[in-house]
Design a protein around this motif. Structure first.
Motif, PDB file in Angstrom:
ATOM      1  N   GLY A   2      -0.440  57.438  63.310  1.00  0.00           N
ATOM      2  CA  GLY A   2       0.455  56.834  64.275  1.00  0.00           C
ATOM      3  C   GLY A   2       1.881  57.333  64.279  1.00  0.00           C
ATOM      4  O   GLY A   2       2.143  58.510  64.423  1.00  0.00           O
ATOM      5  N   GLN A   3       2.815  56.407  64.142  1.00  0.00           N
ATOM      6  CA  GLN A   3       4.237  56.685  64.258  1.00  0.00           C
ATOM      7  C   GLN A   3       4.715  57.749  63.273  1.00  0.00           C
ATOM      8  O   GLN A   3       5.482  58.623  63.636  1.00  0.00           O
ATOM      9  CB  GLN A   3       5.040  55.387  64.067  1.00  0.00           C
ATOM     10  CG  GLN A   3       6.510  55.535  64.295  1.00  0.00           C
ATOM     11  CD  GLN A   3       6.852  55.804  65.752  1.00  0.00           C
ATOM     12  OE1 GLN A   3       6.112  55.463  66.666  1.00  0.00           O
ATOM     13  NE2 GLN A   3       7.985  56.441  65.963  1.00  0.00           N
ATOM     14  N   ARG A   6       3.737  61.231  64.501  1.00  0.00           N
ATOM     15  CA  ARG A   6       4.520  61.648  65.667  1.00  0.00           C
ATOM     16  C   ARG A   6       5.921  62.061  65.250  1.00  0.00           C
ATOM     17  O   ARG A   6       6.454  63.062  65.729  1.00  0.00           O
ATOM     18  CB  ARG A   6       4.582  60.529  66.696  1.00  0.00           C
ATOM     19  CG  ARG A   6       3.290  60.397  67.480  1.00  0.00           C
ATOM     20  CD  ARG A   6       3.423  59.391  68.563  1.00  0.00           C
ATOM     21  NE  ARG A   6       3.220  58.078  67.948  1.00  0.00           N
ATOM     22  CZ  ARG A   6       3.159  56.953  68.616  1.00  0.00           C
ATOM     23  NH1 ARG A   6       3.309  56.938  69.908  1.00  0.00           N
ATOM     24  NH2 ARG A   6       2.954  55.807  67.999  1.00  0.00           N
ATOM     25  N   LEU A  29      -6.568  54.986  71.097  1.00  0.00           N
ATOM     26  CA  LEU A  29      -5.425  55.900  71.143  1.00  0.00           C
ATOM     27  C   LEU A  29      -4.741  55.865  72.503  1.00  0.00           C
ATOM     28  O   LEU A  29      -3.512  55.893  72.586  1.00  0.00           O
ATOM     29  CB  LEU A  29      -5.871  57.317  70.789  1.00  0.00           C
ATOM     30  CG  LEU A  29      -6.335  57.516  69.350  1.00  0.00           C
ATOM     31  CD1 LEU A  29      -6.907  58.913  69.164  1.00  0.00           C
ATOM     32  CD2 LEU A  29      -5.215  57.258  68.366  1.00  0.00           C
ATOM     33  N   MET A  34      -0.922  57.140  72.619  1.00  0.00           N
ATOM     34  CA  MET A  34      -0.840  58.257  71.676  1.00  0.00           C
ATOM     35  C   MET A  34      -1.549  59.466  72.268  1.00  0.00           C
ATOM     36  O   MET A  34      -2.720  59.381  72.645  1.00  0.00           O
ATOM     37  CB  MET A  34      -1.479  57.883  70.336  1.00  0.00           C
ATOM     38  CG  MET A  34      -0.723  56.809  69.601  1.00  0.00           C
ATOM     39  SD  MET A  34      -1.458  56.431  68.002  1.00  0.00           S
ATOM     40  CE  MET A  34      -1.160  57.951  67.131  1.00  0.00           C
ATOM     41  N   TYR A  36      -3.483  62.884  72.229  1.00  0.00           N
ATOM     42  CA  TYR A  36      -4.439  63.490  71.313  1.00  0.00           C
ATOM     43  C   TYR A  36      -5.294  64.490  72.075  1.00  0.00           C
ATOM     44  O   TYR A  36      -5.323  64.487  73.306  1.00  0.00           O
ATOM     45  CB  TYR A  36      -5.341  62.425  70.663  1.00  0.00           C
ATOM     46  CG  TYR A  36      -6.307  61.770  71.623  1.00  0.00           C
ATOM     47  CD1 TYR A  36      -7.602  62.252  71.758  1.00  0.00           C
ATOM     48  CD2 TYR A  36      -5.920  60.682  72.400  1.00  0.00           C
ATOM     49  CE1 TYR A  36      -8.490  61.665  72.644  1.00  0.00           C
ATOM     50  CE2 TYR A  36      -6.794  60.080  73.274  1.00  0.00           C
ATOM     51  CZ  TYR A  36      -8.081  60.585  73.403  1.00  0.00           C
ATOM     52  OH  TYR A  36      -8.948  59.999  74.276  1.00  0.00           O
TER      53      TYR A  36
END
Length: 63
Positions: A2-3, A6, A29, A34, A36
């Motif tokens: 996740g965060q 990124r 996602l 997010m 991907y």
């Protein structure tokens, strides 16, 4: 993942069969906004590419 990924500039890729698990992961996602990509050939990924890979395999082995 996740965060933190990124912020570290990693690309997120998913790898596994086109099944219910893959659909569920893709939906989650997407809901979390997010970005991907889905890998077709995992052998082409280099370990130093800054790529985080999420994978699932029903028979617990890489093909």
């Amino acid at each position: 993942m996740g965060q933190e990924s990124r912020e570290a500039g990693r690309e997120l890729c998913i790898y596994g069969p086109d099944d219910e698990v893959g659909e569920l992961i893709g939906n989650i996602l997407s809901e979390e906004d997010m970005a991907y990509s889905r890998l077709v050939n995992i052998e082409k990924i280099e370990t130093d590419d800054g790529v985080a890979i999420l994978y699932w395999l029903p028979d617990n082995r890489l093909s």
